[in-house]
Design a protein around this motif. Structure first.
Motif, PDB file in Angstrom:
ATOM      1  N   GLY A  49       0.831  -1.194   0.000  1.00 42.74           N
ATOM      2  CA  GLY A  49       0.000   0.000   0.000  1.00 42.74           C
ATOM      3  C   GLY A  49       0.863   1.241   0.000  1.00 42.74           C
ATOM      4  N   VAL A  50       0.511   2.188   0.853  1.00 43.93           N
ATOM      5  CA  VAL A  50       1.305   3.411   0.913  1.00 43.93           C
ATOM      6  C   VAL A  50       2.696   3.140   1.470  1.00 43.93           C
ATOM      7  N   GLY A  51       2.887   2.014   2.148  1.00 42.80           N
ATOM      8  CA  GLY A  51       4.234   1.609   2.556  1.00 42.80           C
ATOM      9  C   GLY A  51       5.117   1.351   1.351  1.00 42.80           C
ATOM     10  N   LEU A  52       4.539   0.749   0.311  1.00 40.41           N
ATOM     11  CA  LEU A  52       5.265   0.576  -0.947  1.00 40.41           C
ATOM     12  C   LEU A  52       5.593   1.931  -1.549  1.00 40.41           C
ATOM     13  N   SER A  53       4.615   2.838  -1.539  1.00 38.84           N
ATOM     14  CA  SER A  53       4.843   4.177  -2.086  1.00 38.84           C
ATOM     15  C   SER A  53       5.997   4.868  -1.378  1.00 38.84           C
ATOM     16  N   LEU A  54       6.039   4.770  -0.057  1.00 40.13           N
ATOM     17  CA  LEU A  54       7.101   5.414   0.708  1.00 40.13           C
ATOM     18  C   LEU A  54       8.471   4.845   0.356  1.00 40.13           C
ATOM     19  N   ALA A  55       8.533   3.532   0.194  1.00 41.89           N
ATOM     20  CA  ALA A  55       9.810   2.924  -0.188  1.00 41.89           C
ATOM     21  C   ALA A  55      10.255   3.421  -1.552  1.00 41.89           C
ATOM     22  N   LEU A  56       9.326   3.438  -2.516  1.00 43.80           N
ATOM     23  CA  LEU A  56       9.680   3.809  -3.878  1.00 43.80           C
ATOM     24  C   LEU A  56       9.957   5.295  -4.035  1.00 43.80           C
ATOM     25  N   CYS A  57       9.492   6.114  -3.080  1.00 47.17           N
ATOM     26  CA  CYS A  57       9.817   7.540  -3.098  1.00 47.17           C
ATOM     27  C   CYS A  57      11.287   7.790  -2.772  1.00 47.17           C
ATOM     28  N   CYS A  58      11.921   6.825  -2.138  1.00 44.01           N
ATOM     29  CA  CYS A  58      13.322   6.999  -1.776  1.00 44.01           C
ATOM     30  C   CYS A  58      14.209   6.851  -3.002  1.00 44.01           C
ATOM     31  N   ASP A  59      15.373   7.466  -2.950  1.00 47.99           N
ATOM     32  CA  ASP A  59      16.285   7.443  -4.085  1.00 47.99           C
ATOM     33  C   ASP A  59      16.854   6.055  -4.341  1.00 47.99           C
ATOM     34  N   VAL A  60      17.092   5.312  -3.275  1.00 50.73           N
ATOM     35  CA  VAL A  60      17.677   3.972  -3.374  1.00 50.73           C
ATOM     36  C   VAL A  60      16.882   3.036  -2.471  1.00 50.73           C
ATOM     37  N   VAL A  61      16.630   1.820  -2.950  1.00 45.87           N
ATOM     38  CA  VAL A  61      15.892   0.826  -2.167  1.00 45.87           C
ATOM     39  C   VAL A  61      16.713  -0.454  -2.103  1.00 45.87           C
ATOM     40  N   VAL A  62      17.048  -0.883  -0.884  1.00 41.60           N
ATOM     41  CA  VAL A  62      17.721  -2.160  -0.685  1.00 41.60           C
ATOM     42  C   VAL A  62      16.789  -3.037   0.139  1.00 41.60           C
ATOM     43  N   ALA A  63      16.616  -4.281  -0.287  1.00 48.57           N
ATOM     44  CA  ALA A  63      15.635  -5.165   0.339  1.00 48.57           C
ATOM     45  C   ALA A  63      16.274  -6.459   0.802  1.00 48.57           C
ATOM     46  N   ALA A  64      15.744  -6.995   1.890  1.00 50.47           N
ATOM     47  CA  ALA A  64      16.129  -8.331   2.337  1.00 50.47           C
ATOM     48  C   ALA A  64      15.505  -9.367   1.419  1.00 50.47           C
ATOM     49  N   ASP A  65      16.090 -10.549   1.369  1.00 53.54           N
ATOM     50  CA  ASP A  65      15.562 -11.588   0.485  1.00 53.54           C
ATOM     51  C   ASP A  65      14.198 -12.112   0.932  1.00 53.54           C
ATOM     52  N   ARG A  66      13.786 -11.759   2.141  1.00 56.55           N
ATOM     53  CA  ARG A  66      12.461 -12.152   2.614  1.00 56.55           C
ATOM     54  C   ARG A  66      11.425 -11.042   2.435  1.00 56.55           C
ATOM     55  N   ALA A  67      11.826  -9.918   1.867  1.00 57.53           N
ATOM     56  CA  ALA A  67      10.912  -8.778   1.698  1.00 57.53           C
ATOM     57  C   ALA A  67       9.817  -9.117   0.688  1.00 57.53           C
ATOM     58  N   ARG A  68       8.687  -8.423   0.852  1.00 55.07           N
ATOM     59  CA  ARG A  68       7.552  -8.599  -0.056  1.00 55.07           C
ATOM     60  C   ARG A  68       6.997  -7.224  -0.391  1.00 55.07           C
ATOM     61  N   PHE A  69       6.481  -7.090  -1.609  1.00 53.39           N
ATOM     62  CA  PHE A  69       6.020  -5.797  -2.099  1.00 53.39           C
ATOM     63  C   PHE A  69       4.643  -5.956  -2.724  1.00 53.39           C
ATOM     64  N   GLY A  70       3.722  -5.042  -2.373  1.00 53.25           N
ATOM     65  CA  GLY A  70       2.390  -5.154  -2.931  1.00 53.25           C
ATOM     66  C   GLY A  70       1.676  -3.824  -3.055  1.00 53.25           C
ATOM     67  N   ALA A  71       1.153  -3.552  -4.249  1.00 54.00           N
ATOM     68  CA  ALA A  71       0.256  -2.403  -4.455  1.00 54.00           C
ATOM     69  C   ALA A  71      -1.160  -2.914  -4.186  1.00 54.00           C
ATOM     70  N   ILE A  72      -1.480  -3.090  -2.918  1.00 58.48           N
ATOM     71  CA  ILE A  72      -2.669  -3.855  -2.515  1.00 58.48           C
ATOM     72  C   ILE A  72      -3.923  -2.993  -2.360  1.00 58.48           C
ATOM     73  N   PHE A  73      -3.915  -1.801  -2.893  1.00 61.28           N
ATOM     74  CA  PHE A  73      -5.021  -0.861  -2.713  1.00 61.28           C
ATOM     75  C   PHE A  73      -6.365  -1.463  -3.119  1.00 61.28           C
ATOM     76  N   VAL A 118      -1.361  -3.230  -9.762  1.00 60.74           N
ATOM     77  CA  VAL A 118      -2.405  -2.429  -9.123  1.00 60.74           C
ATOM     78  C   VAL A 118      -3.766  -3.121  -9.189  1.00 60.74           C
ATOM     79  N   LEU A 119      -4.118  -3.633 -10.343  1.00 61.95           N
ATOM     80  CA  LEU A 119      -5.456  -4.193 -10.518  1.00 61.95           C
ATOM     81  C   LEU A 119      -5.626  -5.547  -9.822  1.00 61.95           C
ATOM     82  N   THR A 120      -4.560  -6.317  -9.719  1.00 64.57           N
ATOM     83  CA  THR A 120      -4.652  -7.615  -9.037  1.00 64.57           C
ATOM     84  C   THR A 120      -4.328  -7.522  -7.557  1.00 64.57           C
ATOM     85  N   GLY A 121      -3.560  -6.489  -7.166  1.00 65.66           N
ATOM     86  CA  GLY A 121      -3.117  -6.404  -5.779  1.00 65.66           C
ATOM     87  C   GLY A 121      -2.145  -7.498  -5.411  1.00 65.66           C
ATOM     88  N   ARG A 122      -1.516  -8.109  -6.426  1.00 68.79           N
ATOM     89  CA  ARG A 122      -0.625  -9.239  -6.177  1.00 68.79           C
ATOM     90  C   ARG A 122       0.611  -8.805  -5.396  1.00 68.79           C
TER      91      ARG A 122
END
Length: 227
Positions: free
Chosen positions: A92-116, A144-148
């Motif tokens: 959700g907006v947590g994804l938006s906040l991450a993507l607003c940053c200049d650089v994104v580094v993620a753990a291998d267990r991280a998950r991302f969803g535009a679940i709106f 966005v449309l699937t919320g996957r």
């Protein structure tokens, strides 16, 4: 740090106020060179806490989202480097906040969803602008449309994050990356970020002209150099 672990660090109304103040303070602090966003207890941010302000009539929701939009716009336009360190879910907006940053580094267990869409909402927090630019229009529409919800490997493959690292190494690598970003001259960082962000709306010739101005500012700011 987003810190509401009982709700996977969803942001409630007081949380938005804390974030707003943190951004203002960071931008004003000349000694602060890089902003790191992360979350508590193995998660990043699961979005807005729907019990904390993003509820009610359509008008009240719109009013709240304008306030949230101002906060996120400040993050996106920050003239200093910003780094999202994502240990777990960013949705959700947590994804938006991450993507607003200049650089994104993620753990291998991280998950991302535009679940709106899963909760009957449309993209917010700048997701409708950020996603197509990062992953392309077709992928953005699917997400966005699937919320996957996608895993870190897929997020890396489609260009949603800069890099994926082992969970056990995330803090160390995040700290090292923050040090590298902080080592960049404040003037060089601000001018470079401005050039890159404006590239979407400039012609090539306009970009060349803007580079001259930016380079002049960078050279003038060098220690021991004449302006």
């Amino acid at each position: 740090m987003f810190d509401q672990p009982g709700k996977k660090n969803a942001i409630d109304a007081p949380g938005w106020e804390v974030l707003a103040k943190a951004l203002v303070d960071f931008e004003a602090d000349r000694a602060a060179r890089v902003l790191v966003l992360t979350g508590a207890e193995g998660e990043f941010c699961s979005g807005a806490d729907l019990g904390g302000g993003i509820t009610g009539s359509a008008e009240s929701v719109a009013s709240k989202l304008r306030e949230v939009g101002d906060i996120i716009a400040r993050l996106h336009a920050m003239p200093k480097p910003t780094l999202a360190v994502v240990p777990g879910v960013a949705a959700g907006v947590g994804l938006s906040l991450a993507l607003c940053c200049d650089v994104v580094v993620a753990a291998d267990r991280a998950r991302f969803g535009a679940i709106f869409a899963r909760v009957g909402l449309t993209p917010d927090g700048g997701a409708s602008w950020l996603l197509p630019r990062l992953v392309g229009a077709a992928r953005a529409k699917e997400l966005v449309l699937t919320g996957r919800v996608i895993d870190a490997t897929e997020a890396d493959r489609i260009g949603l994050v800069n890099r994926v690292v082992a969970t056990k190494d995330l803090v160390t690598i995040g700290d090292d990356l923050a040090e590298q970003l902080a080592a960049c001259s404040p003037v060089v960082a601000a001018e470079s970020l401005a050039l890159l962000d404006a590239s979407w709306t400039r012609t090539f010739d306009e970009a060349l002209a803007a580079e001259v101005d930016a380079q002049q500012a960078a050279v003038a700011a060098r220690p021991g150099k004449d302006s």
